[in-house]
Design a protein around this motif. Structure first.
Motif, PDB file in Angstrom:
ATOM      1  N   ALA A   1       5.516   8.470   4.462  1.00 19.07           N
ATOM      2  CA  ALA A   1       4.410   8.776   3.551  1.00 19.07           C
ATOM      3  C   ALA A   1       3.128   9.102   4.300  1.00 19.07           C
ATOM      4  N   GLY A   2       2.934   8.539   5.480  1.00 21.04           N
ATOM      5  CA  GLY A   2       1.712   8.771   6.234  1.00 21.04           C
ATOM      6  C   GLY A   2       1.501   7.673   7.260  1.00 21.04           C
ATOM      7  N   VAL A   3       0.339   7.693   7.871  1.00 23.17           N
ATOM      8  CA  VAL A   3      -0.011   6.736   8.908  1.00 23.17           C
ATOM      9  C   VAL A   3      -1.350   6.100   8.550  1.00 23.17           C
ATOM     10  N   ILE A   4      -1.437   4.776   8.706  1.00 24.53           N
ATOM     11  CA  ILE A   4      -2.675   4.037   8.459  1.00 24.53           C
ATOM     12  C   ILE A   4      -3.124   3.427   9.782  1.00 24.53           C
ATOM     13  N   ASP A   5      -4.291   3.824  10.235  1.00 25.62           N
ATOM     14  CA  ASP A   5      -4.851   3.327  11.499  1.00 25.62           C
ATOM     15  C   ASP A   5      -5.983   2.359  11.172  1.00 25.62           C
ATOM     16  N   VAL A   6      -5.762   1.084  11.488  1.00 24.16           N
ATOM     17  CA  VAL A   6      -6.764   0.034  11.253  1.00 24.16           C
ATOM     18  C   VAL A   6      -7.579  -0.145  12.528  1.00 24.16           C
ATOM     19  N   ARG A   7      -8.862   0.104  12.439  1.00 26.81           N
ATOM     20  CA  ARG A   7      -9.738  -0.013  13.604  1.00 26.81           C
ATOM     21  C   ARG A   7     -10.571  -1.285  13.488  1.00 26.81           C
ATOM     22  N   LEU A   8     -10.316  -2.226  14.390  1.00 24.91           N
ATOM     23  CA  LEU A   8     -11.062  -3.480  14.409  1.00 24.91           C
ATOM     24  C   LEU A   8     -12.326  -3.325  15.250  1.00 24.91           C
ATOM     25  N   ARG A   9     -13.262  -4.225  15.043  1.00 23.95           N
ATOM     26  CA  ARG A   9     -14.488  -4.205  15.849  1.00 23.95           C
ATOM     27  C   ARG A   9     -14.178  -4.661  17.264  1.00 23.95           C
ATOM     28  N   ARG A  10     -14.913  -4.055  18.232  1.00 22.43           N
ATOM     29  CA  ARG A  10     -14.746  -4.386  19.639  1.00 22.43           C
ATOM     30  C   ARG A  10     -16.118  -4.543  20.291  1.00 22.43           C
ATOM     31  N   PRO A  11     -16.177  -5.210  21.453  1.00 17.74           N
ATOM     32  CA  PRO A  11     -17.494  -5.544  22.030  1.00 17.74           C
ATOM     33  C   PRO A  11     -18.366  -4.329  22.309  1.00 17.74           C
TER      34      PRO A  11
ATOM     35  N   VAL B   1       0.856  -1.187   0.000  1.00 14.54           N
ATOM     36  CA  VAL B   1       0.000   0.000   0.000  1.00 14.54           C
ATOM     37  C   VAL B   1       0.892   1.237   0.000  1.00 14.54           C
ATOM     38  N   LEU B   2       0.658   2.153  -0.933  1.00 13.11           N
ATOM     39  CA  LEU B   2       1.404   3.391  -1.058  1.00 13.11           C
ATOM     40  C   LEU B   2       0.473   4.569  -0.822  1.00 13.11           C
ATOM     41  N   ILE B   3       0.981   5.604  -0.178  1.00 13.08           N
ATOM     42  CA  ILE B   3       0.235   6.839   0.012  1.00 13.08           C
ATOM     43  C   ILE B   3       0.877   7.911  -0.849  1.00 13.08           C
ATOM     44  N   ARG B   4       0.124   8.387  -1.840  1.00 14.26           N
ATOM     45  CA  ARG B   4       0.635   9.356  -2.813  1.00 14.26           C
ATOM     46  C   ARG B   4       1.887   8.836  -3.506  1.00 14.26           C
ATOM     47  N   GLY B   5       1.915   7.545  -3.754  1.00 13.46           N
ATOM     48  CA  GLY B   5       3.026   6.937  -4.455  1.00 13.46           C
ATOM     49  C   GLY B   5       4.248   6.663  -3.627  1.00 13.46           C
ATOM     50  N   LEU B   6       4.200   6.905  -2.308  1.00 16.15           N
ATOM     51  CA  LEU B   6       5.371   6.749  -1.449  1.00 16.15           C
ATOM     52  C   LEU B   6       5.181   5.571  -0.505  1.00 16.15           C
ATOM     53  N   PRO B   7       6.231   4.782  -0.276  1.00 15.11           N
ATOM     54  CA  PRO B   7       6.155   3.677   0.698  1.00 15.11           C
ATOM     55  C   PRO B   7       6.464   4.184   2.102  1.00 15.11           C
ATOM     56  N   ASN B   8       6.895   3.291   2.981  1.00 14.29           N
ATOM     57  CA  ASN B   8       7.302   3.625   4.348  1.00 14.29           C
ATOM     58  C   ASN B   8       6.169   4.298   5.123  1.00 14.29           C
ATOM     59  N   THR B   9       5.084   3.571   5.276  1.00 18.71           N
ATOM     60  CA  THR B   9       3.961   4.053   6.075  1.00 18.71           C
ATOM     61  C   THR B   9       3.984   3.365   7.434  1.00 18.71           C
ATOM     62  N   ALA B  10       3.621   4.102   8.457  1.00 19.24           N
ATOM     63  CA  ALA B  10       3.470   3.525   9.790  1.00 19.24           C
ATOM     64  C   ALA B  10       2.050   2.969   9.927  1.00 19.24           C
ATOM     65  N   THR B  11       1.922   1.831  10.595  1.00 22.82           N
ATOM     66  CA  THR B  11       0.638   1.167  10.732  1.00 22.82           C
ATOM     67  C   THR B  11       0.234   1.130  12.200  1.00 22.82           C
ATOM     68  N   LEU B  12      -0.986   1.554  12.476  1.00 19.56           N
ATOM     69  CA  LEU B  12      -1.557   1.493  13.820  1.00 19.56           C
ATOM     70  C   LEU B  12      -2.699   0.487  13.828  1.00 19.56           C
ATOM     71  N   LEU B  13      -2.827  -0.211  14.943  1.00 18.76           N
ATOM     72  CA  LEU B  13      -3.923  -1.147  15.147  1.00 18.76           C
ATOM     73  C   LEU B  13      -4.724  -0.669  16.346  1.00 18.76           C
ATOM     74  N   ASN B  14      -5.925  -0.159  16.090  1.00 16.51           N
ATOM     75  CA  ASN B  14      -6.758   0.445  17.134  1.00 16.51           C
ATOM     76  C   ASN B  14      -6.018   1.568  17.848  1.00 16.51           C
ATOM     77  N   GLY B  15      -5.284   2.371  17.067  1.00 15.25           N
ATOM     78  CA  GLY B  15      -4.587   3.519  17.619  1.00 15.25           C
ATOM     79  C   GLY B  15      -3.227   3.231  18.210  1.00 15.25           C
ATOM     80  N   ARG B  16      -2.833   1.971  18.274  1.00 14.08           N
ATOM     81  CA  ARG B  16      -1.529   1.607  18.828  1.00 14.08           C
ATOM     82  C   ARG B  16      -0.613   1.111  17.711  1.00 14.08           C
ATOM     83  N   GLU B  17       0.683   1.347  17.896  1.00 13.50           N
ATOM     84  CA  GLU B  17       1.621   0.991  16.846  1.00 13.50           C
ATOM     85  C   GLU B  17       1.710  -0.513  16.678  1.00 13.50           C
ATOM     86  N   ALA B  18       1.670  -0.949  15.446  1.00  8.39           N
ATOM     87  CA  ALA B  18       1.811  -2.368  15.106  1.00  8.39           C
ATOM     88  C   ALA B  18       2.918  -2.495  14.074  1.00  8.39           C
TER      89      ALA B  18
END
Length: 266
Positions: free
Chosen positions: A160-170, A106-123
């Motif tokens: 390039a940016g940050v991608i925050d993946v929000r999973l479902r929670r109870p 996954v590229l943001i504006r054609g650039l790699p090196n994105t940080a990934t968050l899982l429910n707001g925390r770094e993954a």
């Protein structure tokens, strides 16, 4: 003076039309003990599904100080994609590379090196700051936020940016929630069928220590694919008989046919 009859005639027709509409509305509204019934004006309209998802994503973009685009899954299993990487290709300014029967990098504006968050925390993995987004099934997804500009409250390191993946929670649900789904995929190159199935059970309870919730979700994805790749990477200079100019003629050309049977559980 010539225009006066026409003007009066137009005004009269317009007034008669308004009077007819008002009379029709008065006749349609049932009379109660104290005048028109209040049931017609107290009807509540609740919008769900795709329209609610688009409205939620729009509110996130409007209320954020960063430049952010979002995907919101209002209903369980309603995203038309198989993985998070597949879903992100619909976001403006996000590009993906495809291979092995799915979207990969996954590229943001054609650039790699994105940080990934899982429910707001770094993954992260052991080799880089991001995760393989194609490993996360779309059925477990509540939403994805793509931050194209950073602020001090975000985890640093995403060039390039940050991608925050929000999973479902109870606590996303009011109480007991049971959902399941499945789909079949036909790949014309491999001439084979693939399938994906998922299930979710969630509930919350009031206890002496406060409210607690529990959610179990699982997904199984099997994809049988075939990639066809053509290559041409060596050219030899040969003189053109007509002009005498040197032109490159390829002498190493071919094609690769890669078949795969991938099974992914989450």
């Amino acid at each position: 003076m010539v225009f006066k009859p026409f003007a009066f005639c137009t005004a009269s027709v317009f007034a008669l039309s308004l009077a007819a509409v008002a009379h029709a509305q008065d006749a349609a509204a049932p009379e109660g003990p104290e005048g028109p019934s209040a049931d017609a004006s107290s009807e509540e309209i609740i919008v769900t599904g795709v329209r609610a998802s688009l409205a939620s994503a729009q509110r996130i973009k409007e209320n954020s100080v960063q430049i952010v685009d979002s995907i919101v899954a209002q209903d369980i299993g309603k995203l038309p994609d198989n993985t998070v990487a597949d879903a992100l290709q619909r976001v403006t300014g996000v590009q993906v590379t495809r291979g092995a029967g799915e979207a990969g990098t996954v590229l943001i504006r054609g650039l790699p090196n994105t940080a990934t968050l899982l429910n707001g925390r770094e993954a992260f993995t052991g080799t880089q700051r991001g995760v393989a987004l194609q490993d996360i099934p779309a059925e477990l997804l509540a939403g994805v936020d793509v931050y194209k500009t950073s602020t001090p409250d975000l985890v640093e390191g995403g060039v390039a940016g940050v991608i925050d993946v929000r999973l479902r929670r109870p606590f996303d649900f009011n109480g007991l929630e049971i959902a399941g789904g499945g789909r079949a995929i036909y790949s014309d190159q491999s001439d084979k069928w693939s399938y994906l199935g998922s299930g979710l059970v969630s509930n919350r309870w009031e206890t002496p220590i406060g409210e607690i919730g529990l959610m179990l979700a699982a997904s199984y994805n099997r994809r049988r694919f075939e990639d066809n790749t053509a290559f041409d990477f060596v050219s030899n200079p040969i003189a053109d008989p007509a002009t005498g100019n040197m032109v490159g003629v390829p002498d190493t050309v071919g094609g690769l046919y890669t078949q795969g049977d991938r099974k992914r559980m989450a």
